[in-house]
Design an enzyme around this catalytic site. Structure first.
Site, PDB file in Angstrom:
ATOM      1  N   ASN A  31      34.030  13.605  31.377  1.00 55.29           N
ATOM      2  CA  ASN A  31      34.592  12.312  31.934  1.00 55.29           C
ATOM      3  C   ASN A  31      35.446  12.173  32.953  1.00 55.29           C
ATOM      4  O   ASN A  31      35.283  11.589  33.930  1.00 55.29           O
ATOM      5  CB  ASN A  31      35.213  11.561  30.693  1.00 55.29           C
ATOM      6  CG  ASN A  31      34.036  11.038  29.634  1.00 55.29           C
ATOM      7  OD1 ASN A  31      33.507   9.874  30.050  1.00 55.29           O
ATOM      8  ND2 ASN A  31      33.944  11.554  28.636  1.00 55.29           N
ATOM      9  N   ARG A  59      55.930  18.554  17.588  1.00 53.50           N
ATOM     10  CA  ARG A  59      55.253  17.468  18.386  1.00 53.50           C
ATOM     11  C   ARG A  59      56.011  16.911  19.215  1.00 53.50           C
ATOM     12  O   ARG A  59      55.618  16.343  20.272  1.00 53.50           O
ATOM     13  CB  ARG A  59      54.564  16.652  17.131  1.00 53.50           C
ATOM     14  CG  ARG A  59      53.529  15.651  17.644  1.00 53.50           C
ATOM     15  CD  ARG A  59      52.880  14.984  16.646  1.00 53.50           C
ATOM     16  NE  ARG A  59      52.046  15.562  15.882  1.00 53.50           N
ATOM     17  CZ  ARG A  59      50.995  15.790  15.864  1.00 53.50           C
ATOM     18  NH1 ARG A  59      50.193  15.421  17.310  1.00 53.50           N
ATOM     19  NH2 ARG A  59      49.984  16.449  15.249  1.00 53.50           N
ATOM     20  N   MET A  64      42.456  16.104  23.069  1.00 54.58           N
ATOM     21  CA  MET A  64      42.429  16.413  21.436  1.00 54.58           C
ATOM     22  C   MET A  64      43.915  16.671  20.659  1.00 54.58           C
ATOM     23  O   MET A  64      43.945  17.653  19.830  1.00 54.58           O
ATOM     24  CB  MET A  64      41.378  17.419  21.023  1.00 54.58           C
ATOM     25  CG  MET A  64      40.101  17.381  21.678  1.00 54.58           C
ATOM     26  SD  MET A  64      39.183  15.637  20.960  1.00 54.58           S
ATOM     27  CE  MET A  64      38.702  16.260  19.406  1.00 54.58           C
ATOM     28  N   HIS A  87      36.492   6.619  23.483  1.00 56.24           N
ATOM     29  CA  HIS A  87      36.027   6.962  22.179  1.00 56.24           C
ATOM     30  C   HIS A  87      34.667   7.083  21.849  1.00 56.24           C
ATOM     31  O   HIS A  87      34.263   6.066  22.207  1.00 56.24           O
ATOM     32  CB  HIS A  87      36.657   6.427  21.150  1.00 56.24           C
ATOM     33  CG  HIS A  87      36.686   6.907  19.825  1.00 56.24           C
ATOM     34  ND1 HIS A  87      37.403   7.729  19.113  1.00 56.24           N
ATOM     35  CD2 HIS A  87      35.546   6.447  18.713  1.00 56.24           C
ATOM     36  CE1 HIS A  87      36.842   8.130  17.907  1.00 56.24           C
ATOM     37  NE2 HIS A  87      35.934   7.147  17.457  1.00 56.24           N
ATOM     38  N   THR A  95      47.485   2.673  21.535  1.00 60.09           N
ATOM     39  CA  THR A  95      48.695   2.232  20.735  1.00 60.09           C
ATOM     40  C   THR A  95      49.050   3.164  20.002  1.00 60.09           C
ATOM     41  O   THR A  95      48.206   4.287  19.655  1.00 60.09           O
ATOM     42  CB  THR A  95      48.193   0.739  20.309  1.00 60.09           C
ATOM     43  OG1 THR A  95      47.268   0.855  19.354  1.00 60.09           O
ATOM     44  CG2 THR A  95      48.220  -0.249  21.318  1.00 60.09           C
ATOM     45  N   GLU A 142      29.463   6.802  28.561  1.00 59.15           N
ATOM     46  CA  GLU A 142      30.787   7.062  28.889  1.00 59.15           C
ATOM     47  C   GLU A 142      31.121   7.280  30.277  1.00 59.15           C
ATOM     48  O   GLU A 142      32.122   6.763  30.748  1.00 59.15           O
ATOM     49  CB  GLU A 142      31.211   8.587  28.077  1.00 59.15           C
ATOM     50  CG  GLU A 142      31.286   8.290  26.398  1.00 59.15           C
ATOM     51  CD  GLU A 142      31.675   9.507  25.726  1.00 59.15           C
ATOM     52  OE1 GLU A 142      32.654   9.997  26.348  1.00 59.15           O
ATOM     53  OE2 GLU A 142      31.418   9.803  24.613  1.00 59.15           O
TER      54      GLU A 142
END
Ligand code: GRF
Length: 199
Positions: free
Chosen positions: A19, A69, A94, A113, A145, A178
């Site tokens: 992509n 994280r 990912m 997606h 979001t 895509e």
């Protein structure tokens, strides 16, 4: 010379980068008014890094040494912001991003997606579509979001599902679409034809 009409963007990847390649190709051929200022991967082995190098785009790898994280996302945000992008594009990235990250880029963070959302959020979408026996499958470009795979939809592409499809065959059919709709959605954003509205 800097072309001020080009929308500055940063792309985040984890793998193959096909992509990303579609976005690079369209930007190089003048079909997409963007300047890809940097490509950031969370995996050193991501093939997309070589694609970016080849196109002369700056790359960074932010690996898993930032296991926490919040710390990873803060480091990532600082790196992205050093390029002052007006758009951040997730292209096969990912990792689930923290709400703080998502809020920081609210209205300028896009994802693609591989399913017709709201159907099949999450992983293994092609296999799940085949197992569910759907006749149609596809891909979705959406704003990100804090609800994973649920942000406002910008563009979708539909493909048929045939009885003898394997997940790989179906994935290839979807991927082709895509590569068409992601640049198209980015172009619409760059041309201010779509605006994010808070729900
Ligand atoms: C694509 O199928 C995309 O929809 C999903 O991850 C895959 C990335 O492929 N989010 P690539 O790295 O762009 O080739």
């Amino acid at each position: 010379m800097v072309n001020t009409k080009l929308l500055p963007l940063v792309a985040l990847i984890s793998g193959r980068g096909s992509n990303l390649q579609a976005i690079i190709d369209q930007s190089q051929s003048g079909q997409l008014p963007v300047e890809i200022r940097a490509v950031i991967s969370n995996r050193l082995q991501a093939q997309g890094l070589a694609r970016a190098h080849h196109a002369g785009i700056k790359t960074h790898v932010l690996n898993q040494q930032y296991t926490h994280r919040e710390i990873f996302d803060k480091t990532l945000m600082n790196l992205i912001d050093s390029y002052t992008p007006k758009l951040v594009v997730l292209a096969g990235f990912m990792r689930i991003l923290t709400p703080r990250f998502v809020h920081h880029y609210k209205g300028r963070l896009l994802n693609i997606h591989p399913s017709l959302l709201p159907n099949f959020p999450g992983l293994d979408t092609h296999q799940r579509a085949i197992q569910a026996g759907v006749k149609e499958h596809g891909a979705t470009v959406h704003f990100v979001t804090d609800k994973v795979d649920q942000g406002p939809i910008i563009l979708q592409a539909r493909v048929p599902v045939y009885p003898d499809d394997t997940p790989d065959i179906l994935a290839a059919r979807v991927l082709k679409e895509e590569h068409r709709i992601y640049p198209e959605a980015i172009r619409a954003f760059a041309e201010k034809k779509i605006i994010f509205k808070d729900e």
